[in-house]
Design an enzyme around this catalytic site. Structure first.
Site, PDB file in Angstrom:
ATOM      1  N   HIS A 194       0.900  -1.039   0.181  1.00 56.19           N
ATOM      2  CA  HIS A 194       0.018  -0.221   0.058  1.00 56.19           C
ATOM      3  C   HIS A 194       0.875   1.162   0.098  1.00 56.19           C
ATOM      4  O   HIS A 194       1.644   1.521  -1.076  1.00 56.19           O
ATOM      5  CB  HIS A 194      -0.882  -0.102   1.299  1.00 56.19           C
ATOM      6  CG  HIS A 194      -2.197   0.916   1.383  1.00 56.19           C
ATOM      7  ND1 HIS A 194      -2.654   1.563   0.211  1.00 56.19           N
ATOM      8  CD2 HIS A 194      -2.944   1.153   2.200  1.00 56.19           C
ATOM      9  CE1 HIS A 194      -3.327   2.483   0.366  1.00 56.19           C
ATOM     10  NE2 HIS A 194      -3.785   2.275   1.897  1.00 56.19           N
ATOM     11  N   HIS A 254      -2.420  -2.639  -9.444  1.00 57.31           N
ATOM     12  CA  HIS A 254      -3.284  -1.914  -8.803  1.00 57.31           C
ATOM     13  C   HIS A 254      -4.625  -2.737  -8.582  1.00 57.31           C
ATOM     14  O   HIS A 254      -5.040  -3.255  -9.614  1.00 57.31           O
ATOM     15  CB  HIS A 254      -3.653  -0.525  -9.215  1.00 57.31           C
ATOM     16  CG  HIS A 254      -4.296   0.404  -8.202  1.00 57.31           C
ATOM     17  ND1 HIS A 254      -5.552   0.503  -7.982  1.00 57.31           N
ATOM     18  CD2 HIS A 254      -3.633   1.465  -7.369  1.00 57.31           C
ATOM     19  CE1 HIS A 254      -5.811   1.400  -7.142  1.00 57.31           C
ATOM     20  NE2 HIS A 254      -4.693   1.948  -6.687  1.00 57.31           N
ATOM     21  N   ASP A 294       2.641   5.231  -6.883  1.00 55.04           N
ATOM     22  CA  ASP A 294       3.981   5.041  -6.254  1.00 55.04           C
ATOM     23  C   ASP A 294       5.420   4.902  -7.006  1.00 55.04           C
ATOM     24  O   ASP A 294       6.267   5.035  -6.608  1.00 55.04           O
ATOM     25  CB  ASP A 294       4.003   3.863  -5.236  1.00 55.04           C
ATOM     26  CG  ASP A 294       3.166   4.102  -4.146  1.00 55.04           C
ATOM     27  OD1 ASP A 294       2.037   3.410  -4.229  1.00 55.04           O
ATOM     28  OD2 ASP A 294       3.063   5.038  -3.344  1.00 55.04           O
TER      29      ASP A 294
HETATM   30  C1  SDX Z   1      -1.423   2.003  -3.345  1.00 55.69           C
HETATM   31  O1  SDX Z   1      -6.098   0.796  -3.234  1.00 55.69           O
HETATM   32  C2  SDX Z   1      -5.660   1.951  -3.503  1.00 55.69           C
HETATM   33  O2  SDX Z   1      -6.240   2.816  -4.013  1.00 55.69           O
HETATM   34  C3  SDX Z   1      -4.072   2.134  -3.192  1.00 55.69           C
HETATM   35  C4  SDX Z   1      -3.505   3.191  -3.313  1.00 55.69           C
HETATM   36  C5  SDX Z   1      -4.062   4.649  -2.698  1.00 55.69           C
HETATM   37  O3  SDX Z   1      -4.045   5.539  -3.192  1.00 55.69           O
HETATM   38  O4  SDX Z   1      -4.459   4.241  -1.580  1.00 55.69           O
HETATM   39  O5  SDX Z   1      -3.447   3.401  -5.070  1.00 55.69           O
HETATM   40  C6  SDX Z   1      -2.100   3.286  -3.075  1.00 55.69           C
HETATM   41  O6  SDX Z   1      -1.340   1.217  -2.476  1.00 55.69           O
HETATM   42  C7  SDX Z   1      -0.779   1.724  -4.679  1.00 55.69           C
HETATM   43  C8  SDX Z   1      -0.282   0.179  -4.971  1.00 55.69           C
HETATM   44  C9  SDX Z   1       1.083   0.260  -4.448  1.00 55.69           C
HETATM   45  N1  SDX Z   1       1.727  -1.251  -4.255  1.00 55.69           N
HETATM   46  C10 SDX Z   1       2.555  -1.546  -5.115  1.00 55.69           C
HETATM   47  O7  SDX Z   1       3.286  -1.211  -6.112  1.00 55.69           O
HETATM   48  C11 SDX Z   1       3.020  -3.008  -4.634  1.00 55.69           C
HETATM   49  C12 SDX Z   1       3.166  -3.940  -5.934  1.00 55.69           C
HETATM   50  N2  SDX Z   1       1.721  -4.150  -6.415  1.00 55.69           N
HETATM   51  C13 SDX Z   1       1.301  -5.329  -6.087  1.00 55.69           C
HETATM   52  O8  SDX Z   1       1.374  -5.980  -4.960  1.00 55.69           O
HETATM   53  C14 SDX Z   1      -0.334  -5.447  -6.339  1.00 55.69           C
HETATM   54  O9  SDX Z   1      -0.424  -5.121  -7.546  1.00 55.69           O
HETATM   55  C15 SDX Z   1      -1.230  -4.658  -5.521  1.00 55.69           C
HETATM   56  C16 SDX Z   1      -1.100  -4.985  -4.239  1.00 55.69           C
HETATM   57  C17 SDX Z   1      -1.063  -3.257  -5.720  1.00 55.69           C
HETATM   58  C18 SDX Z   1      -2.672  -5.196  -6.137  1.00 55.69           C
HETATM   59  O10 SDX Z   1      -2.870  -6.409  -5.733  1.00 55.69           O
HETATM   60  P1  SDX Z   1      -4.118  -7.117  -6.164  1.00 55.69           P
HETATM   61  O11 SDX Z   1      -5.059  -6.213  -6.466  1.00 55.69           O
HETATM   62  O12 SDX Z   1      -4.405  -8.008  -4.957  1.00 55.69           O
HETATM   63  O13 SDX Z   1      -3.551  -8.174  -7.389  1.00 55.69           O
HETATM   64  P2  SDX Z   1      -2.953  -9.279  -7.209  1.00 55.69           P
HETATM   65  O14 SDX Z   1      -1.828  -9.399  -6.213  1.00 55.69           O
HETATM   66  O15 SDX Z   1      -3.984 -10.549  -7.167  1.00 55.69           O
HETATM   67  O16 SDX Z   1      -2.300  -9.221  -8.578  1.00 55.69           O
HETATM   68  C19 SDX Z   1      -2.950 -10.095  -9.775  1.00 55.69           C
HETATM   69  C20 SDX Z   1      -1.917 -10.709 -10.615  1.00 55.69           C
HETATM   70  C21 SDX Z   1      -1.107 -11.837  -9.929  1.00 55.69           C
HETATM   71  O17 SDX Z   1      -0.995 -12.605 -10.713  1.00 55.69           O
HETATM   72  P3  SDX Z   1      -1.778 -14.243 -10.646  1.00 55.69           P
HETATM   73  O18 SDX Z   1      -1.741 -14.695  -9.283  1.00 55.69           O
HETATM   74  O19 SDX Z   1      -3.117 -13.583 -11.120  1.00 55.69           O
HETATM   75  O20 SDX Z   1      -1.112 -15.012 -11.661  1.00 55.69           O
HETATM   76  O21 SDX Z   1      -0.666  -9.832 -10.937  1.00 55.69           O
HETATM   77  C22 SDX Z   1       0.470  -9.903 -10.617  1.00 55.69           C
HETATM   78  C23 SDX Z   1      -0.050 -11.020  -9.359  1.00 55.69           C
HETATM   79  O22 SDX Z   1       1.273 -12.045  -9.059  1.00 55.69           O
HETATM   80  N3  SDX Z   1       0.849  -9.113  -9.992  1.00 55.69           N
HETATM   81  C24 SDX Z   1       2.241  -8.690 -10.249  1.00 55.69           C
HETATM   82  C25 SDX Z   1       2.359  -7.210  -9.588  1.00 55.69           C
HETATM   83  N4  SDX Z   1       1.310  -6.767  -9.274  1.00 55.69           N
HETATM   84  C26 SDX Z   1       0.399  -7.896  -9.275  1.00 55.69           C
HETATM   85  N5  SDX Z   1       3.251  -9.322 -10.875  1.00 55.69           N
HETATM   86  C27 SDX Z   1       4.685  -8.643 -10.657  1.00 55.69           C
HETATM   87  N6  SDX Z   1       4.671  -7.477 -10.235  1.00 55.69           N
HETATM   88  C28 SDX Z   1       3.585  -6.707  -9.729  1.00 55.69           C
HETATM   89  N7  SDX Z   1       3.719  -5.445  -9.175  1.00 55.69           N
END
Ligand code: SDX
Length: 424
Positions: free
Chosen positions: A265, A306, A363
């Protein structure tokens, strides 16, 4: 009044009719609250398809990369308003006129100091305590100072607490930084605007005058705007849930700070810069993308992906523009920026990221611009918390005014059925 009806047909049960509500824009919502009385729950781990409340503050269209605050697009606010104007908009629903803005700014300016005893809290932390740990602790403790504004049923108490937190967050954030570098905290100055005052308290010293660079101040203010609010994200949902118990607002905002700290997050901005440092050079980017795609490798591209945006995060676009401006202004040739731009280019062409709709989020570039301004890595999430305080407070006020019931989710129970106690 429901706009339409849905019928839930579960084998072995009578059909269940559910009201369907239509929002101003965005997906309709099926109201499933009556299901508990019929012995069935919905299951939605991570709340990907669950609306937790009714709200009028922020709208996100993840597919189109749209972010509106009270209907205004984020890029228009970031490029035309200042952060306190956006705070007023989030809290009151309309942009302030000149008189309202002047009054709002004056209230904030004249409430930036904290009780001197709050200042002494910081001396209790180790010199190398993470600033987020200090901010979380100090904000939570504020309720022990402001007994005159803790009655959450009193709109005036809510207004006073809201303004106190918006006013004092930069001061408390800067105090955390000063403690971590062993320097004395500086008192806020009433002749500086919000962002300039923060930079002054961060980088000024008692030994000499400190001139705030207006380009950096404008960039800082824009960063606060870009972090101000984002619908029902994890930390805002935490503030709402804590607030629904009747907890005091300082405790609720401290809970939001704690939730924001996670690397998935608000902690992602710090994680992005660490990741870019680990990648080290542009020729190592391909390897990083390969690792991010490898299911067996926990490495992820921080700053990508996201829960809601399946298109460009509109905040990332504005942040990238601000990044280019600040680096040009300072004449900085940051190798991290080259790695970031290469990473973005490769990721956006790679099938894995295209299929999973993983785009840069807010971010991804923020860490680079924060570094350019001189903000240390361990203060990145504090900056996020500072900006998000206005959004948290807007949602907290909206929830209290809406007389929300206590939030109390249920579960799908998979544990042991009833069994008698026998010593083993
Ligand atoms: C913020 O919610 C908000 O609005 C948050 C925010 C705000 O202003 O409040 O926007 C701020 O938190 C932005 C996000 C910051 N986090 C990151 O940058 C961390 C990296 N991102 C991931 O951890 C992830 O994308 C999340 C946590 C942001 C979202 O997670 P989800 O929606 O639960 O998605 P997921 O983890 O289920 O991913 C879907 C797929 C997965 O693959 P499969 O299991 O479907 O095969 O995409 C892949 C994940 O493995 N994936 C990634 C990835 N993010 C998702 N693979 C590689 N690198 C990544 N960054």
């Amino acid at each position: 009044m429901a706009d339409r009806k849905a019928t839930l047909n579960i084998e072995g049960m009578d059909p269940i009719e559910l009201p369907v509500y239509q929002g101003t824009v965005g997906p309709d919502c099926v109201d499933v609250s009556s299901l508990a009385g019929k012995g069935v729950f919905t299951l939605d781990e991570g709340f990907a398809s669950t609306a937790s409340c009714r709200s009028e503050i922020t709208y996100i269209d993840g597919g189109k990369g749209v972010l509106l605050h009270r209907g205004y697009p984020i890029d228009q606010l970031a490029n035309n308003a200042d952060y306190l104007e956006v705070c007023y908009l989030l809290l009151n629903g309309e942009l302030p006129n000149a008189e309202q803005k002047a009054e709002f700014d004056s209230i904030v300016t004249n409430h930036t100091m904290v009780n001197e005893s709050v200042a002494s809290f910081y001396n209790g932390f180790r010199y190398d305590a993470h600033p987020m740990s200090m901010l979380c602790a100090v904000v939570g403790a504020l309720s022990s100072f402001y007994h005159d504004s803790l009655d959450i049923s009193d709109p005036e108490h809510r207004r006073v607490t809201t303004m106190r937190l918006i006013s004092k967050m930069p001061t408390m954030a800067a105090m955390a930084y000063k403690h971590s570098i062993g320097q004395p905290a500086l008192y806020p100055r009433n002749d500086l605007d919000y962002a300039s005052n923060f930079l002054y308290m961060m980088f000024g010293t008692p030994c000499e005058d400190y001139e705030v660079n207006p380009v950096l101040a404008r960039a800082m203010d824009k960063i606060f705007i870009l972090h101000a609010d984002h619908e029902q994200n994890a930390s805002t949902s935490t503030v709402r849930l804590a607030g629904s118990t009747g907890a005091n607002p300082f405790a609720c905002i401290a809970a939001g700070i704690a939730a924001l700290w996670g690397p998935s997050h608000g902690g992602a901005n710090e994680a992005v810069v660490k990741m870019l440092g680990e990648i080290g050079s542009e020729d190592k980017v391909d390897e990083a993308v390969k690792r991010a795609k490898d299911k067996d490798d926990p490495f992820r591209l921080m700053g990508f992906g996201h829960r809601v945006y399946k298109n460009f995060d509109p905040r990332a676009k504005v942040m990238k523009e601000a990044c280019d401006e600040v680096l040009a202004e300072l004449g900085i040739d940051d190798p991290h920026l080259k790695i970031a731009k290469r990473l973005e280019q490769i990721a956006l062409e790679d099938d894995y990221f295209v299929e999973k709709k993983l785009y840069p989020n807010v971010d991804f570039y923020s860490g680079i611009i924060l570094r350019a301004i001189g903000i240390p890595l361990n203060m990145f999430t504090v900056i996020f918390a500072l900006g998000r305080t206005s959004g948290w407070l807007a949602h907290w006020n909206e929830m209290i005014e809406g007389n929300s019931r206590i939030g109390r989710p249920r579960q799908l129970y998979l544990g042991s059925d009833l069994r008698e106690y026998k010593k083993r």
